[in-house]
Structure formats: C-alpha cells, structure tokens
Design a protein around this motif. Structure first.
Motif, PDB file in Angstrom:
ATOM      1  N   ALA A   6       0.760  -1.048   0.100  1.00  0.00           N
ATOM      2  CA  ALA A   6       0.086  -0.173   0.170  1.00  0.00           C
ATOM      3  C   ALA A   6       0.954   1.308  -0.062  1.00  0.00           C
ATOM      4  N   CYS A   7       2.207   1.133   0.562  1.00  0.00           N
ATOM      5  CA  CYS A   7       3.107   2.296   0.610  1.00  0.00           C
ATOM      6  C   CYS A   7       3.630   2.594  -0.772  1.00  0.00           C
ATOM      7  N   ILE A   8       3.588   1.655  -1.549  1.00  0.00           N
ATOM      8  CA  ILE A   8       4.421   1.654  -2.993  1.00  0.00           C
ATOM      9  C   ILE A   8       3.906   2.698  -3.600  1.00  0.00           C
ATOM     10  N   GLY A   9       4.567   3.697  -4.303  1.00  0.00           N
ATOM     11  CA  GLY A   9       4.031   4.631  -5.060  1.00  0.00           C
ATOM     12  C   GLY A   9       3.278   5.883  -4.415  1.00  0.00           C
ATOM     13  N   ARG A  10       3.680   5.979  -3.183  1.00  0.00           N
ATOM     14  CA  ARG A  10       3.260   7.216  -2.172  1.00  0.00           C
ATOM     15  C   ARG A  10       4.248   8.040  -2.329  1.00  0.00           C
ATOM     16  N   VAL A  11       4.012   9.563  -2.235  1.00  0.00           N
ATOM     17  CA  VAL A  11       4.815  10.448  -2.114  1.00  0.00           C
ATOM     18  C   VAL A  11       5.001  11.051  -0.531  1.00  0.00           C
ATOM     19  N   GLY A  12       6.029  11.283  -0.300  1.00  0.00           N
ATOM     20  CA  GLY A  12       6.313  11.794   1.171  1.00  0.00           C
ATOM     21  C   GLY A  12       7.320  12.706   1.482  1.00  0.00           C
ATOM     22  N   VAL A  13       7.597  13.103   2.680  1.00  0.00           N
ATOM     23  CA  VAL A  13       8.629  13.980   3.052  1.00  0.00           C
ATOM     24  C   VAL A  13       9.223  13.330   4.110  1.00  0.00           C
ATOM     25  N   LEU A  14      10.677  13.438   3.827  1.00  0.00           N
ATOM     26  CA  LEU A  14      11.679  13.022   5.046  1.00  0.00           C
ATOM     27  C   LEU A  14      11.780  13.690   5.940  1.00  0.00           C
ATOM     28  N   SER A  35      -1.628   9.113   8.387  1.00  0.00           N
ATOM     29  CA  SER A  35      -0.461   9.541   8.220  1.00  0.00           C
ATOM     30  C   SER A  35       0.624   8.438   8.782  1.00  0.00           C
ATOM     31  N   GLU A  36       1.680   7.796   8.372  1.00  0.00           N
ATOM     32  CA  GLU A  36       2.537   6.926   8.964  1.00  0.00           C
ATOM     33  C   GLU A  36       3.917   7.377   8.663  1.00  0.00           C
ATOM     34  N   SER A  37       4.729   6.909   9.557  1.00  0.00           N
ATOM     35  CA  SER A  37       6.407   6.924   9.353  1.00  0.00           C
ATOM     36  C   SER A  37       6.803   5.570   8.949  1.00  0.00           C
ATOM     37  N   PHE A  38       7.852   5.746   8.185  1.00  0.00           N
ATOM     38  CA  PHE A  38       8.504   4.508   7.920  1.00  0.00           C
ATOM     39  C   PHE A  38       9.816   4.823   7.889  1.00  0.00           C
ATOM     40  N   LEU A  39      10.752   3.710   8.082  1.00  0.00           N
ATOM     41  CA  LEU A  39      12.226   4.165   7.776  1.00  0.00           C
ATOM     42  C   LEU A  39      12.361   3.837   6.399  1.00  0.00           C
ATOM     43  N   ALA A  40      13.540   5.013   5.896  1.00  0.00           N
ATOM     44  CA  ALA A  40      13.478   5.100   4.586  1.00  0.00           C
ATOM     45  C   ALA A  40      15.170   5.121   4.075  1.00  0.00           C
ATOM     46  N   TRP A  41      15.202   3.909   3.067  1.00  0.00           N
ATOM     47  CA  TRP A  41      16.660   3.919   2.502  1.00  0.00           C
ATOM     48  C   TRP A  41      16.627   4.654   1.269  1.00  0.00           C
ATOM     49  N   SER A  42      17.825   4.864   0.665  1.00  0.00           N
ATOM     50  CA  SER A  42      18.069   5.635  -0.521  1.00  0.00           C
ATOM     51  C   SER A  42      19.245   5.036  -0.896  1.00  0.00           C
ATOM     52  N   GLU A  43      19.554   5.229  -2.317  1.00  0.00           N
ATOM     53  CA  GLU A  43      20.811   5.081  -2.791  1.00  0.00           C
ATOM     54  C   GLU A  43      21.944   6.003  -2.421  1.00  0.00           C
ATOM     55  N   THR A  51      11.225  16.057  -0.708  1.00  0.00           N
ATOM     56  CA  THR A  51       9.912  15.143  -1.115  1.00  0.00           C
ATOM     57  C   THR A  51      10.711  13.807  -1.828  1.00  0.00           C
ATOM     58  N   VAL A  52      10.056  12.707  -1.747  1.00  0.00           N
ATOM     59  CA  VAL A  52      10.518  11.462  -1.805  1.00  0.00           C
ATOM     60  C   VAL A  52       9.220  10.647  -2.574  1.00  0.00           C
ATOM     61  N   LEU A  53       9.629   9.609  -3.249  1.00  0.00           N
ATOM     62  CA  LEU A  53       8.655   8.557  -3.857  1.00  0.00           C
ATOM     63  C   LEU A  53       8.997   7.389  -3.323  1.00  0.00           C
ATOM     64  N   VAL A  54       8.148   6.616  -2.764  1.00  0.00           N
ATOM     65  CA  VAL A  54       8.496   5.197  -2.071  1.00  0.00           C
ATOM     66  C   VAL A  54       8.383   4.211  -3.303  1.00  0.00           C
ATOM     67  N   ILE A  55       9.420   3.707  -3.799  1.00  0.00           N
ATOM     68  CA  ILE A  55       9.655   2.659  -4.736  1.00  0.00           C
ATOM     69  C   ILE A  55       9.499   1.169  -4.484  1.00  0.00           C
ATOM     70  N   GLU A  56       9.702   0.852  -3.157  1.00  0.00           N
ATOM     71  CA  GLU A  56       9.709  -0.487  -2.813  1.00  0.00           C
ATOM     72  C   GLU A  56       9.403  -0.672  -1.121  1.00  0.00           C
ATOM     73  N   ARG A  61       8.016  -2.140   8.180  1.00  0.00           N
ATOM     74  CA  ARG A  61       7.750  -0.607   8.198  1.00  0.00           C
ATOM     75  C   ARG A  61       9.169  -0.070   7.729  1.00  0.00           C
ATOM     76  N   THR A  62       9.814  -0.551   6.626  1.00  0.00           N
ATOM     77  CA  THR A  62      10.880   0.048   5.990  1.00  0.00           C
ATOM     78  C   THR A  62      10.795   0.041   4.437  1.00  0.00           C
ATOM     79  N   VAL A  63      10.920   1.267   3.929  1.00  0.00           N
ATOM     80  CA  VAL A  63      10.900   1.451   2.431  1.00  0.00           C
ATOM     81  C   VAL A  63      12.126   1.898   1.898  1.00  0.00           C
ATOM     82  N   ASP A  64      12.137   1.789   0.382  1.00  0.00           N
ATOM     83  CA  ASP A  64      13.223   2.234  -0.473  1.00  0.00           C
ATOM     84  C   ASP A  64      12.677   3.569  -1.290  1.00  0.00           C
ATOM     85  N   VAL A  65      13.493   4.907  -1.163  1.00  0.00           N
ATOM     86  CA  VAL A  65      12.749   5.949  -1.691  1.00  0.00           C
ATOM     87  C   VAL A  65      13.621   6.591  -2.757  1.00  0.00           C
ATOM     88  N   ILE A  66      13.188   7.537  -3.720  1.00  0.00           N
ATOM     89  CA  ILE A  66      13.991   8.370  -4.482  1.00  0.00           C
ATOM     90  C   ILE A  66      13.363   9.564  -4.305  1.00  0.00           C
TER      91      ILE A  66
END
Length: 84
Positions: A6-14, A35-43, A51-56, A61-66
């Motif tokens: 459900a979080c994939i494709g969502r836009v959020g703020v770090l 609203s929910e908070s997740f741990l966010a990893w990025s390259e 502003t980031v996009l959740v890609i995975e 409760r951990t996601v990858d963002v760009i």
C-alpha cells in the motif's frame, strides 16, 4: 514481516535525512486515511525535508525511496485560459 504494498507509489517527506548506504532516514506519508512514518533507505543521501517517492517496501515498516519532483507542481499559467 510481509511487504506493505500500500505504501509503494506514495509521495512523502523525509523527517530524518537518509545517508545512502550508511543508514536510513525516516519518511512520513499519507496512507490508509491517515499518516504513517517508515524507515527510509535511498541510494544516495537525501536531506531532511526532501520530497520522495516510495519505490519499494522491505517489510517491517521499511521502504526504499528516491527524490521526487512533481512534474505538475509548477505548470505555467496562461492568464487568458484560467478557469479559476
């Protein structure tokens, strides 16, 4: 823990900047009627407030963002065609 698709494709703020491969940050997204908070990893490292996009979803409760810029955010306005 299973992926949270459900979080994939969502836009959020770090709320906490990411450090690339050195560690996660935290992203706040609107989801499931709230609203929910997740741990966010990025390259690459991203700053707090980006502003980031959740890609995975990694589950737990951990996601990858760009980094994300809304392509429709700055639409040039034509004063002769304004409908507002």
């Amino acid at each position: 823990m299973a992926r949270d698709e459900a979080c994939i494709g969502r836009v959020g703020v770090l709320t906490v900047g990411t450090r690339g491969g050195d560690g996660p940050g935290e992203v706040h997204i609107k989801i499931r009627g709230g609203s929910e908070s997740f741990l966010a990893w990025s390259e690459k490292p991203l700053p707090r407030g980006a502003t980031v996009l959740v890609i995975e979803s990694r589950g737990a409760r951990t996601v990858d963002v760009i980094e994300w810029e809304d392509p429709l955010d700055e639409i040039p306005r034509n004063p002769g065609l304004d409908l507002y």
